[in-house]
Design an enzyme around this catalytic site. Structure first.
Site, mmCIF file in Angstrom:
data_model
loop_
_atom_site.group_PDB
_atom_site.id
_atom_site.type_symbol
_atom_site.label_atom_id
_atom_site.label_comp_id
_atom_site.label_asym_id
_atom_site.label_seq_id
_atom_site.Cartn_x
_atom_site.Cartn_y
_atom_site.Cartn_z
ATOM 1 N N TYR A 200 -11.839 7.773 82.479
ATOM 2 C CA TYR A 200 -12.390 7.519 83.808
ATOM 3 C C TYR A 200 -11.294 6.968 84.723
ATOM 4 C CZ TYR A 200 -15.638 5.502 87.305
ATOM 5 O OH TYR A 200 -16.307 5.166 88.465
ATOM 6 N N CYS A 201 -11.120 7.568 85.902
ATOM 7 C CA CYS A 201 -10.168 7.094 86.905
ATOM 8 C C CYS A 201 -8.757 7.079 86.310
ATOM 9 C CB CYS A 201 -10.614 5.746 87.442
ATOM 10 S SG CYS A 201 -9.641 5.116 88.827
ATOM 11 N N ILE A 202 -8.054 5.964 86.421
ATOM 12 C CA ILE A 202 -6.695 5.891 85.872
ATOM 13 C C ILE A 202 -6.713 6.005 84.352
ATOM 14 C CG2 ILE A 202 -6.660 3.370 85.705
ATOM 15 C CD1 ILE A 202 -3.751 3.434 86.523
ATOM 16 N N GLY B 235 -8.470 8.201 82.873
ATOM 17 C CA GLY B 235 -8.386 9.646 82.690
ATOM 18 C C GLY B 235 -6.966 10.155 82.840
ATOM 19 N N LEU C 275 -13.388 11.894 84.222
ATOM 20 C CA LEU C 275 -14.328 11.461 85.250
ATOM 21 C C LEU C 275 -13.554 10.916 86.442
ATOM 22 C CD1 LEU C 275 -16.838 9.483 82.980
ATOM 23 C CD2 LEU C 275 -16.811 11.940 83.474
#
Length: 595
Positions: free
Chosen positions: A327-329, A331, A355
């Site tokens: 998720y975010c960083i 990811g 994500l």
């Protein structure tokens, strides 16, 4: 006899030479230390923004505007027209006593009271001023694109501050509330202001989470911490079904915020939902770094973070490929890790779910307004001095991008209306920020955000570049339509990099609310499509125009896709693997989440 002038000059020069030799010379290390400290002091005073970069942007704008006389004349004509339009509008509304709404471009004056005199004139004047400034700083030939963004940003900030909605005497809603409550709301507002000032003076950084508390009503999906090192805890969640998918799921959350955004209240906890659907879920919980962690680098987050968690999952579920989610960083780190494993010939990753995560940063959104050479120098200096970047600096930058909605309107509610709004779960989580270690965040900004090394196959791990093109596991990628942190078109760019199957899903909502939406959400909608490596490229605009929209949450689509990556169902694995050194340590949510 008078001394000759040339001998006098020679004597002065000799004395200056002697004086210079007596002055202690500063070595490069001392010079860097002094200059870095000064930049850090200035950076903290300016809330992390570089005043030099702002000055250079305005200089760039005014200099190029000074050699565009025809454009200046056009702007003066536009200004005169807008003044005339506002005067005509004012005269007509006074004479006809009509109630007209403000300009449709304005989103801050929605209340019906803004249609009445004199407030409608003030609102329309504010909207016209904003339009004129956008004309003035747009399409000036020769301007650096970053300067255009910064000038536009600063002009909008000034107008947001000067908005009539921000002043009691020109805000009809605040005036009506004051009249109706006989001024009690202002007394409440003064009390709120006193508490805020006191908290600021006492440097009380405790998050304001209202009735929510981690471990009591947030992050309560049952599980156990089975591993801890200096950077992470690994949580293994307890099974909720008699059988589970053979392939486990490891989630790599962002370390910009706490992991439990994916484990909020049970009804909108992604962890709780996936466990209930028969998945064995593991979660990384990142340590909130302090000064002692200033040297933690992206390599540490890769090896002591993601790869260490992979080893823990392999120990609990041996001889089985692993589904991964970032998720975010988190990811972005997962993309680096998957590429690294692929480069090393390790095929232990079964699938990759991203994500709202970026791998190509060429169009990284509005936050790029703050990222220039001068800005990076100030940030590096601040982080070098403290050892980390405070959460307040990061949240402040994102709030500034939506200052009216995230700064001024809440201030009006709190200080003029006297209203104390209780946070919702997502707001409580958002208040619980984390710090960024200096070395890691500096490398992230320089090598990924600015230089875009990951997309260019130039990001080094162990001295050699990694390439997302090496990943053969299928991708499930989620973008959100209102994302100002990882714009969905930036997330979509993975189509141009990856060489494996991609299922791309675009959902309504923002970077956080669009992800943590729960398995049922009547106000959400999404589009989804599958693409094989050999399919022709579809640009993002054509993609959205060609895909059918579905109503509801996208979580069941992800669950179905994960089922498709499952080879069979089996009995749940044991909690931890004591024989391999992964003993059950303490219950979820663990200890690092409270740091």
């Amino acid at each position: 006899m008078t001394e000759k002038p040339d001998r006098t000059i020679s004597k002065v020069i000799d004395e200056l030479d002697n004086l210079i030799t007596e002055i202690p010379r500063l070595n490069d290390k001392t010079v860097d230390k002094i200059d870095t400290r000064l930049r850090a002091i200035i950076g903290k005073a300016s809330q992390g923004l570089s005043p030099i970069q702002m000055i250079l942007a305005y200089t760039d704008w005014l200099a190029h505007l000074s050699i565009a006389p025809a454009r200046r004349l056009k702007l003066m004509q536009s200004f005169s027209e807008k003044v005339l339009q506002l005067s005509t509008y004012t005269a007509r509304t006074i004479a006809e006593k009509t109630e007209e709404p403000p300009l449709p471009t304005s989103s801050f004056f929605k209340h019906a009271l803004w249609k009445k005199l004199p407030f409608n004139v003030l609102a329309r004047g504010h909207g016209m001023a904003l339009e004129w400034l956008r004309e003035a700083d747009a399409d000036v030939p020769g301007m650096d694109p970053l300067s255009v963004e910064l000038v536009n940003f600063m002009n909008e900030q000034v107008l947001d501050i000067a908005s009539p909605s921000n002043f009691l005497a020109t805000n009809p809603e605040a005036l009506k509330v004051t009249w109706d409550n006989k001024g009690k709301n202002l007394l409440e507002g003064i009390g709120n202001a006193q508490r805020d000032i006191q908290k600021k003076l006492l440097k009380d950084n405790r998050p304001e989470m209202g009735d929510y508390k981690v471990g009591e009503n947030l992050g309560i999906t049952p599980g156990q911490v089975i591993f801890q090192n200096h950077l992470i805890e690994v949580i293994q969640y307890s099974p909720a079904t008699e059988t589970v998918a053979k392939e486990p799921l490891l989630i790599v959350p962002a370390w910009i915020m706490k992991y439990y955004i994916l484990d909020l209240l049970p009804e909108n906890s992604m962890v709780n939902y996936l466990v209930g659907q028969g998945k064995t879920v593991f979660m990384i919980s990142w340590k909130n770094p302090g000064k002692e962690d200033r040297e933690l680098d992206l390599d540490d987050y890769l090896k002591s973070g993601f790869l260490a968690a992979m080893d823990a999952v392999k120990a609990v579920v041996p001889d089985t490929k692993i589904n991964t989610m970032g998720y975010c960083i988190g990811g972005t780190l997962l993309s680096i890790g998957a590429a690294y494993l692929a480069r090393e010939g390790d095929d232990s990753i079964n699938s990759v779910t991203l994500l709202a995560a970026q791998a190509d940063f060429t169009e990284a959104g509005e936050i790029t307004r703050f990222i220039g050479a001068s800005q990076l120098a100030f940030l590096d200096s601040m982080m070098w001095t403290d050892g980390y970047l405070e959460a307040a600096n990061m949240s402040g930058a994102f709030k500034a991008l939506r200052s009216q909605d995230m700064i001024w309107n809440p201030a009006v509610e709190r200080y003029y209306m006297g209203r104390e709004s209780k946070p919702i779960p997502l707001m409580a989580w958002n208040a619980d920020g984390t710090r960024m270690p200096a070395a890691m965040h500096s490398r992230y900004l320089h090598e990924l955000f600015v230089e875009n090394r990951l997309a260019e196959c130039k990001f080094l791990v162990d001295g050699r570049p990694v390439a997302i093109q090496d990943i053969r596991a299928p991708f499930f990628i989620v973008g959100t339509t209102a994302d100002h942190v990882a714009p969905w078109k930036s997330v979509y760019k993975l189509h141009r990099i990856a060489r494996s199957d991609i299922t791309f899903l675009l959902t309504s909502g923002g970077h956080n609310a669009g992800i943590a939406c729960g398995p049922e959400h009547p106000r959400r909608s999404y589009q989804v499509a599958f693409q094989e490596p050999m399919d022709l490229y579809i640009d993002p605009d054509r993609w959205t125009a060609s895909q059918k929209a579905h109503t509801g949450s996208w979580w069941p689509v992800l669950d179905l896709w994960l089922d498709q990556q499952c080879s069979e169902t089996v009995e749940p694995p044991p909690m931890g693997a004591p024989e391999s050194g992964y003993e059950v340590l303490w219950p979820a949510p663990g200890k690092y989440v409270f740091g």
